[in-house]
Design an enzyme around this catalytic site. Structure first.
Site, short mmCIF file in Angstrom:
data_model
loop_
_atom_site.label_atom_id
_atom_site.label_comp_id
_atom_site.label_asym_id
_atom_site.label_seq_id
_atom_site.Cartn_x
_atom_site.Cartn_y
_atom_site.Cartn_z
N ARG A 49 10.05 4.45 -4.29
CA ARG A 49 9.24 4.38 -3.07
C ARG A 49 9.88 5.19 -1.93
NH1 ARG A 49 9.83 3.44 2.24
NH2 ARG A 49 11.30 1.74 1.77
N ASP A 50 10.94 4.70 -1.37
CA ASP A 50 11.57 5.39 -0.24
C ASP A 50 12.02 6.79 -0.66
OD1 ASP A 50 12.54 5.76 2.31
OD2 ASP A 50 13.99 4.13 2.25
N HIS A 102 20.62 5.04 5.14
CA HIS A 102 20.41 6.44 4.74
C HIS A 102 21.72 7.18 5.02
CE1 HIS A 102 15.95 6.51 3.93
NE2 HIS A 102 16.12 5.29 4.40
N CYS A 112 12.46 9.80 5.47
CA CYS A 112 11.26 9.13 5.98
C CYS A 112 10.33 10.18 6.57
CB CYS A 112 11.64 8.10 7.05
SG CYS A 112 10.20 7.30 7.77
N ASN A 145 18.35 8.13 1.04
CA ASN A 145 19.06 6.86 1.01
C ASN A 145 20.43 7.10 0.38
OD1 ASN A 145 16.00 6.20 0.51
ND2 ASN A 145 16.90 4.34 1.35
P1 HMG Z 1 -4.26 3.92 11.10
O1 HMG Z 1 -4.80 5.30 10.89
O2 HMG Z 1 -3.92 3.49 12.48
O3 HMG Z 1 -5.18 2.83 10.39
O4 HMG Z 1 -2.96 3.80 10.20
P2 HMG Z 1 -6.58 2.26 10.71
O5 HMG Z 1 -6.47 0.78 10.52
O6 HMG Z 1 -7.09 2.79 12.02
O7 HMG Z 1 -7.46 2.86 9.53
C1 HMG Z 1 -7.76 4.25 9.44
C2 HMG Z 1 -8.24 4.58 8.02
O8 HMG Z 1 -7.19 4.31 7.07
C3 HMG Z 1 -9.41 3.73 7.56
O9 HMG Z 1 -10.16 4.52 6.64
C4 HMG Z 1 -8.76 2.62 6.79
O10 HMG Z 1 -9.60 2.05 5.81
C5 HMG Z 1 -7.62 3.34 6.11
P3 HMG Z 1 -11.46 5.35 7.12
O11 HMG Z 1 -12.36 4.31 7.72
O12 HMG Z 1 -10.96 6.36 8.13
O13 HMG Z 1 -11.94 5.96 5.87
N1 HMG Z 1 -6.48 2.48 5.83
C6 HMG Z 1 -5.89 2.36 4.61
N2 HMG Z 1 -6.15 2.94 3.43
C7 HMG Z 1 -5.35 2.59 2.40
N3 HMG Z 1 -4.33 1.70 2.49
C8 HMG Z 1 -4.06 1.10 3.66
C9 HMG Z 1 -4.87 1.44 4.78
N4 HMG Z 1 -4.86 1.02 6.06
C10 HMG Z 1 -5.85 1.68 6.69
N5 HMG Z 1 -3.07 0.22 3.74
C11 HMG Z 1 -1.38 2.57 8.92
C12 HMG Z 1 -2.18 2.64 10.20
C13 HMG Z 1 -0.36 1.47 9.08
C14 HMG Z 1 -2.30 2.28 7.76
C15 HMG Z 1 -0.69 3.94 8.71
O14 HMG Z 1 0.00 4.26 9.87
C16 HMG Z 1 0.27 3.94 7.55
O15 HMG Z 1 -0.16 3.84 6.39
N6 HMG Z 1 1.59 4.05 7.82
C17 HMG Z 1 2.59 4.01 6.78
C18 HMG Z 1 3.67 4.98 7.08
C19 HMG Z 1 4.72 4.90 6.01
O16 HMG Z 1 4.44 4.57 4.84
N7 HMG Z 1 5.98 5.22 6.38
C20 HMG Z 1 7.06 5.21 5.46
C21 HMG Z 1 7.50 3.83 5.09
S1 HMG Z 1 8.57 3.07 6.31
C22 HMG Z 1 10.15 3.61 5.88
O17 HMG Z 1 10.30 4.47 5.06
C23 HMG Z 1 11.34 2.91 6.47
C24 HMG Z 1 12.00 1.95 5.49
O18 HMG Z 1 12.46 2.63 4.32
C25 HMG Z 1 13.18 1.25 6.15
C26 HMG Z 1 14.20 2.21 6.76
O19 HMG Z 1 14.56 3.23 6.17
O20 HMG Z 1 14.66 1.87 7.84
C27 HMG Z 1 11.05 0.85 5.03
MG MG Z 2 14.35 3.83 4.20
#
Ligand code: HMG
Ligand code: MG
Length: 314
Positions: A16-17, A210, A241, A250
């Site tokens: 995933r990450d 990381h 990220c 990581n």
């Molecule tokens: P948004 O655009 O604000 O969402 O995104 P929305 O609620 O306004 O919806 C917009 C559209 O997206 C809609 O579709 C929804 O249905 C769809 P449309 O009507 O335009 O056709 N939608 C989805 N589709 C599939 N799956 C979903 C989903 N939600 C809405 N879950 C949202 C907000 C949170 C969804 C977006 O910003 C997002 O997906 N962000 C994820 C970013 C991400 O994955 N980042 C990496 C992970 S975090 C990380 O790596 C850190 C970590 O490792 C820890 C560390 O290292 O510290 C964990």
């Molecule tokens: Mg991470």
């Protein structure tokens, strides 16, 4: 005084990450082959995908198909990230039994990463966690930017502790403290961990570092002294990220295992099999593994694995 752990759970986040930020498409067969090899190595927690918006993170768009095809091993957890109720519904449909919500200790990173404020993120996570619990799912929580933010800079330990405590209050059984951009150093990591430990016991915490500045192992070592016994890592040091430009991978699973083994801390994971998994995924991605250990114990190494580690090539 906290005791050093005698056993550590290595929580593998490579699929995933590690892969979420890959620029080229990584096929489902490669992802499944990687997960299979990680389970073969004895890893018991493998974060395999994310039910996030495919527009935001295209690399995780096939998580539904992945979980449907995943051959689950007894005793192995396969958690998935979910940002909201849409993601949770998709995860449940795909048969996921453990989910992770991800909050940030930095306001700007929260907006960049999940398009809402920290406060709004908790309003989203509350029904997600309630539904997850009602379905009998386990819930992990992440605190991103625990040692620094790519947009805001320094992050106060108290802010990390407050977010961690809120995640526990929502029902997260484990909270992972993420140095998302890999900028922290051991003294800072300890100050952050100590602030969190005032609110959340060590048994509930995980370390997620990381390795941008090469400090991850040192940070882990420092925080192990506080009795924290779960360490997140990614095979081959995969990762980065998408919302933290410049952040590198990581800490590599094989590097963590090598250190833990040297400390006499039991993990139950076979180092050479993890190296084999690192080589497998690196070949699929067309670049060498990003870990120190795979460089000396991978297939091109002239040194047999049980004869110690020679000096590296550089
Ligand atoms: P948004 O655009 O604000 O969402 O995104 P929305 O609620 O306004 O919806 C917009 C559209 O997206 C809609 O579709 C929804 O249905 C769809 P449309 O009507 O335009 O056709 N939608 C989805 N589709 C599939 N799956 C979903 C989903 N939600 C809405 N879950 C949202 C907000 C949170 C969804 C977006 O910003 C997002 O997906 N962000 C994820 C970013 C991400 O994955 N980042 C990496 C992970 S975090 C990380 O790596 C850190 C970590 O490792 C820890 C560390 O290292 O510290 C964990
Ligand atoms: Mg991470």
């Amino acid at each position: 005084m906290a005791e050093w752990p005698s056993h550590v759970t290595v929580f593998e986040v490579g699929p995933r990450d590690g892969l979420q930020n890959e620029p080229g498409e990584v096929g489902l067969e490669v992802k499944l082959g990687l997960i299979e090899r990680l389970a073969d190595a004895g890893l018991t927690a493998i974060e395999a995908g994310a039910f996030v918006s495919p527009k935001w993170v295209p690399q995780m768009a096939d998580s539904g198909a992945l979980y449907q095809r995943l051959v689950r091993r007894p005793g192995v957890r396969y958690p998935a990230l979910v940002p909201n109720e849409i993601g949770l519904a998709r995860a449940i449909e795909a048969g996921v039994t453990e989910v992770a919500v991800f909050a940030s200790a930095s306001e700007t990173f929260s907006r960049k990463n999940i398009n809402c404020s920290i406060e709004e993120s908790f309003a989203r996570f509350a029904p997600v966690c309630a539904t997850a619990r009602a379905h009998g799912l386990d819930i992990r929580g992440y605190v991103s930017c625990a040692l620094g933010c790519p947009y805001q800079g320094a992050v106060a330990p108290g802010a990390v502790a407050a977010v961690a405590a809120r995640l526990v209050a929502l029902g997260c059984t484990e909270v992972s403290l993420g140095d998302t951009i890999g900028v922290g150093t051991p003294r800072q990591a300890l100050a952050m961990a100590d602030a969190v430990l005032e609110q959340v016991p060590a048994e509930r915490l995980a370390l997620h570092f990381h390795n941008t500045y090469g400090q991850a192992l040192a940070n882990i070592y420092a925080c192990l002294s506080r009795g924290i016994a779960v360490v997140d890592s990614a095979v081959g040091g995969l990762g980065g990220c998408p919302y933290a430009s410049g952040a590198s991978g990581n800490v590599a699973t094989e590097d963590v295992l090598y250190m833990l083994d040297g400390l006499g801390i039991v993990t139950g994971v076979d180092l050479d099999r993890v190296v084999a998994a690192a080589v497998f995924v690196s070949e699929a991605l067309g670049r060498p593994p990003g870990s120190r250990v795979a460089r000396v114990r991978g297939p091109r190494s002239p040194t047999p694995p049980d004869q110690g580690v020679p000096p590296g090539p550089d």
